[in-house]
Design an enzyme around this catalytic site. Structure first.
Site, PDB file in Angstrom:
ATOM      1  N   ALA A  28       0.860  -1.156   0.111  1.00  8.29           N
ATOM      2  CA  ALA A  28      -0.021  -0.030   0.057  1.00  8.29           C
ATOM      3  C   ALA A  28       0.771   1.219  -0.148  1.00  8.29           C
ATOM      4  O   ALA A  28       0.492   2.223   0.255  1.00  8.29           O
ATOM      5  CB  ALA A  28      -1.019  -0.065   1.291  1.00  8.29           C
ATOM      6  N   ASN A  29       2.229   1.069  -0.228  1.00  6.97           N
ATOM      7  CA  ASN A  29       2.977   2.384  -0.496  1.00  6.97           C
ATOM      8  C   ASN A  29       2.760   3.056  -1.705  1.00  6.97           C
ATOM      9  O   ASN A  29       3.297   4.151  -1.882  1.00  6.97           O
ATOM     10  CB  ASN A  29       4.296   2.171  -0.178  1.00  6.97           C
ATOM     11  CG  ASN A  29       4.986   1.066  -1.105  1.00  6.97           C
ATOM     12  OD1 ASN A  29       4.669  -0.188  -1.066  1.00  6.97           O
ATOM     13  ND2 ASN A  29       5.543   1.472  -2.214  1.00  6.97           N
ATOM     14  N   GLY A  31       0.357   2.885  -5.827  1.00  3.03           N
ATOM     15  CA  GLY A  31      -0.402   2.421  -6.836  1.00  3.03           C
ATOM     16  C   GLY A  31      -1.966   2.454  -6.118  1.00  3.03           C
ATOM     17  O   GLY A  31      -2.423   3.023  -5.311  1.00  3.03           O
ATOM     18  N   GLY A  33      -3.070   0.074  -4.059  1.00  2.81           N
ATOM     19  CA  GLY A  33      -3.011  -0.222  -2.535  1.00  2.81           C
ATOM     20  C   GLY A  33      -3.120   1.166  -1.856  1.00  2.81           C
ATOM     21  O   GLY A  33      -3.738   1.248  -0.766  1.00  2.81           O
ATOM     22  N   SER A 156      -6.625 -10.374 -11.451  1.00  2.00           N
ATOM     23  CA  SER A 156      -6.671  -9.639 -12.913  1.00  2.00           C
ATOM     24  C   SER A 156      -7.543 -10.323 -13.997  1.00  2.00           C
ATOM     25  O   SER A 156      -7.428 -11.589 -13.734  1.00  2.00           O
ATOM     26  CB  SER A 156      -5.184  -9.316 -13.284  1.00  2.00           C
ATOM     27  OG  SER A 156      -5.094  -9.051 -14.685  1.00  2.00           O
ATOM     28  N   TYR A 181       2.958 -14.381 -14.832  1.00  4.49           N
ATOM     29  CA  TYR A 181       2.127 -13.356 -14.203  1.00  4.49           C
ATOM     30  C   TYR A 181       0.738 -13.669 -14.287  1.00  4.49           C
ATOM     31  O   TYR A 181      -0.093 -13.775 -13.398  1.00  4.49           O
ATOM     32  CB  TYR A 181       2.431 -11.741 -14.900  1.00  4.49           C
ATOM     33  CG  TYR A 181       1.484 -10.726 -14.186  1.00  4.49           C
ATOM     34  CD1 TYR A 181       1.645 -10.051 -12.828  1.00  4.49           C
ATOM     35  CD2 TYR A 181       0.256 -10.110 -14.823  1.00  4.49           C
ATOM     36  CE1 TYR A 181       0.800  -9.608 -12.274  1.00  4.49           C
ATOM     37  CE2 TYR A 181      -0.619  -9.334 -14.302  1.00  4.49           C
ATOM     38  CZ  TYR A 181      -0.241  -8.892 -12.915  1.00  4.49           C
ATOM     39  OH  TYR A 181      -1.243  -7.909 -12.303  1.00  4.49           O
TER      40      TYR A 181
HETATM   41  N1  LIG Z   1      -2.283  -1.992 -12.573  1.00  3.41           N
HETATM   42  C1  LIG Z   1      -2.998  -2.781 -13.194  1.00  3.41           C
HETATM   43  O1  LIG Z   1      -3.692  -2.532 -14.392  1.00  3.41           O
HETATM   44  C2  LIG Z   1      -3.536  -3.889 -12.752  1.00  3.41           C
HETATM   45  C3  LIG Z   1      -4.427  -4.673 -13.380  1.00  3.41           C
HETATM   46  C4  LIG Z   1      -4.949  -5.914 -12.733  1.00  3.41           C
HETATM   47  C5  LIG Z   1      -4.434  -6.409 -11.550  1.00  3.41           C
HETATM   48  N2  LIG Z   1      -3.670  -5.598 -10.786  1.00  3.41           N
HETATM   49  C6  LIG Z   1      -3.090  -6.098  -9.473  1.00  3.41           C
HETATM   50  O2  LIG Z   1      -3.345  -4.864  -8.435  1.00  3.41           O
HETATM   51  C7  LIG Z   1      -2.619  -5.178  -7.756  1.00  3.41           C
HETATM   52  C8  LIG Z   1      -1.805  -3.729  -7.326  1.00  3.41           C
HETATM   53  O3  LIG Z   1      -0.896  -3.399  -8.325  1.00  3.41           O
HETATM   54  P1  LIG Z   1      -0.583  -1.649  -8.929  1.00  3.41           P
HETATM   55  O4  LIG Z   1      -0.901  -1.631  -9.956  1.00  3.41           O
HETATM   56  O5  LIG Z   1      -0.893  -1.027  -7.752  1.00  3.41           O
HETATM   57  O6  LIG Z   1       1.158  -1.858  -8.832  1.00  3.41           O
HETATM   58  P2  LIG Z   1       2.124  -1.035  -8.115  1.00  3.41           P
HETATM   59  O7  LIG Z   1       1.872   0.365  -8.348  1.00  3.41           O
HETATM   60  O8  LIG Z   1       3.301  -1.618  -8.953  1.00  3.41           O
HETATM   61  O9  LIG Z   1       1.876  -1.484  -6.636  1.00  3.41           O
HETATM   62  C9  LIG Z   1       2.614  -2.848  -6.290  1.00  3.41           C
HETATM   63  C10 LIG Z   1       2.614  -2.859  -4.661  1.00  3.41           C
HETATM   64  O10 LIG Z   1       3.339  -3.910  -4.394  1.00  3.41           O
HETATM   65  C11 LIG Z   1       4.506  -4.066  -3.738  1.00  3.41           C
HETATM   66  N3  LIG Z   1       5.226  -5.097  -3.858  1.00  3.41           N
HETATM   67  C12 LIG Z   1       5.862  -5.718  -5.037  1.00  3.41           C
HETATM   68  N4  LIG Z   1       6.577  -6.598  -4.464  1.00  3.41           N
HETATM   69  C13 LIG Z   1       6.461  -6.764  -3.141  1.00  3.41           C
HETATM   70  C14 LIG Z   1       6.966  -7.729  -2.274  1.00  3.41           C
HETATM   71  N5  LIG Z   1       7.809  -8.792  -2.591  1.00  3.41           N
HETATM   72  N6  LIG Z   1       6.751  -7.688  -0.865  1.00  3.41           N
HETATM   73  C15 LIG Z   1       5.727  -6.618  -0.668  1.00  3.41           C
HETATM   74  N7  LIG Z   1       5.308  -5.664  -1.519  1.00  3.41           N
HETATM   75  C16 LIG Z   1       5.599  -5.910  -2.840  1.00  3.41           C
HETATM   76  C17 LIG Z   1       5.141  -2.848  -4.385  1.00  3.41           C
HETATM   77  O11 LIG Z   1       6.070  -2.577  -3.417  1.00  3.41           O
HETATM   78  P3  LIG Z   1       7.326  -1.616  -3.897  1.00  3.41           P
HETATM   79  O12 LIG Z   1       6.804  -0.105  -4.327  1.00  3.41           O
HETATM   80  O13 LIG Z   1       8.434  -1.608  -2.868  1.00  3.41           O
HETATM   81  O14 LIG Z   1       7.933  -2.117  -5.262  1.00  3.41           O
HETATM   82  C18 LIG Z   1       3.912  -1.793  -4.481  1.00  3.41           C
HETATM   83  O15 LIG Z   1       3.628  -1.378  -3.267  1.00  3.41           O
HETATM   84  C19 LIG Z   1      -1.370  -6.272  -7.902  1.00  3.41           C
HETATM   85  O16 LIG Z   1      -1.878  -7.237  -7.198  1.00  3.41           O
HETATM   86  C20 LIG Z   1      -1.637  -6.125  -9.481  1.00  3.41           C
HETATM   87  O17 LIG Z   1      -1.391  -7.462  -9.694  1.00  3.41           O
HETATM   88  C21 LIG Z   1      -3.213  -4.410 -11.373  1.00  3.41           C
END
Ligand SMILES: NC(=O)c1ccc[n+]([C@@H]2O[C@H](COP(=O)([O-])OP(=O)(O)OC[C@H]3O[C@@H](n4cnc5c(N)ncnc54)[C@H](OP(=O)(O)O)[C@@H]3O)[C@@H](O)[C@H]2O)c1
Length: 312
Positions: A28-29, A31, A33, A156, A181
């Protein structure tokens, strides 16, 4: 604006406030989250930002605290690619908090290069599914003690291209480019379905979510995805829009009969259906369940929000 609205998908319409409720959100830092955390903090919850980089977490937390005037936004270290870190987080949390009402398994990576977690699992499956699987297992008793409680898993639409390779969790045979993925996101769905069965009657319910295609940092590990994200940026959801389906599953009243189901914004679903038609024909999905029976009230509520809940 009407085109943007078409692409925006579902909206969380519930006005439910959650003062005193305890929430854990992984990743949640930034995107989706971070925006989910912001809204839950705005509604009065004590929010734990569980992230691997505590400095990034603190910067997000102080922004959310200032924005929502809720001082109960806390940061704890959790690296989902390391089972020792997951166990340490759970141990610390259980010692600190007597209740847990909402767990949002949000963190995710989309890695195309072949790499592994600390424990030797393929990185996408390890972080996105196996890490959250262990975390949920370790926190499940606390969720049951705090019932009614919910577990929301970020999946997703791309799960349509996924398969479960039981013989290849450690990634001995590299997956075809980009598919790891998709496999991990199918695992998120199957986990939700099975968890719902196993916790039936405990007061804890669980939901899987497709947030839409969102302008977040998810594409950062791939040049081609970054390019796609930039080119189509206008049509992608903002992170605030992307948080709506998670928020709906965490907050909306009366969703309990839909435990185990997969929620997605209806507009983006229709669009995604067209885009994936050809690919789905080439890659048959391994796991499909019977159609979802929804009560008329829930169907009405969901369609008012521009969402649907389906079996998979
Ligand atoms: N964006 C899309 O279009 C989309 C579409 C479908 C599903 N989703 C899903 O939505 C969720 C949120 O994704 P988002 O789009 O918000 O992506 P994001 O902005 O990349 O955020 C992902 C988050 O996960 C954290 N993370 C990654 N690896 C980790 C680890 N080993 N331990 C703990 N935290 C970790 C990242 O931390 P760091 O900042 O430290 O890397 C970041 O806080 C994901 O599950 C993704 O698969 C996203």
């Amino acid at each position: 604006p009407s085109i943007r609205k078409f692409f925006a998908g579902g909206v969380c319409r519930t006005t439910v406030q959650v003062p005193g409720k305890v929430v854990v959100i992984t990743g949640a830092n930034t995107g989706i989250g971070k925006e989910t955390a912001r809204e839950l903090a705005r509604r009065g919850a004590r929010v734990y930002i569980a992230c691997r980089d505590v400095l990034k977490g603190e910067s997000a937390a102080s922004e959310i605290r200032a924005d929502t005037k809720n001082s109960q936004v806390l940061v704890r270290k959790l690296d989902l690619s390391d089972t020792r870190s997951i166990r340490a987080f759970a141990e610390g949390f259980l010692a600190e908090e007597k209740q847990l009402h909402i767990l949002i398994n949000n963190a995710g990576v989309m890695m195309f290069s072949h790499s592994k977690t600390t424990d030797g699992f393929e990185i996408n499956l390890g972080v996105n599914h196996l890490g959250h699987f262990l975390l949920t297992y370790l926190l499940l008793e606390r969720l049951k003690e705090s019932a009614p409680a919910r577990v929301v898993n970020l999946s997703s639409v791309i799960h349509h291209l996924g398969k479960i390779h039981f013989h290849n969790f450690r990634g001995e045979e590299p997956y075809r480019w980009g598919f790891a993925y998709c496999h991990s996101k199918l695992a998120n769905l199957l986990f939700t379905r099975e968890l719902a069965k196993r916790i039936q009657g405990t007061g804890v319910t669980t939901y899987a979510v497709h947030p839409g295609i969102v302008r977040s940092e998810l594409a950062r590990h791939s040049f081609l995805c970054c390019l796609f994200w930039r080119l189509f940026s206008y049509f992608l959801k903002s992170v605030q829009e992307g948080a709506q389906t998670s928020l709906h599953c965490a907050l909306a009243e009366g969703l309990e009969p839909l435990s185990g189901k997969y929620f997605r914004g209806t507009y983006i679903r229709n669009l995604a259906k067209v885009a994936f038609l050809y690919l789905r024909a080439s890659f048959p999905v391994t796991a499909r369940g019977p159609g979802c029976l929804q009560g008329p009230e829930i169907t009405k509520q969901l369609s008012a929000c521009g969402m649907s809940a389906v079996s998979f």
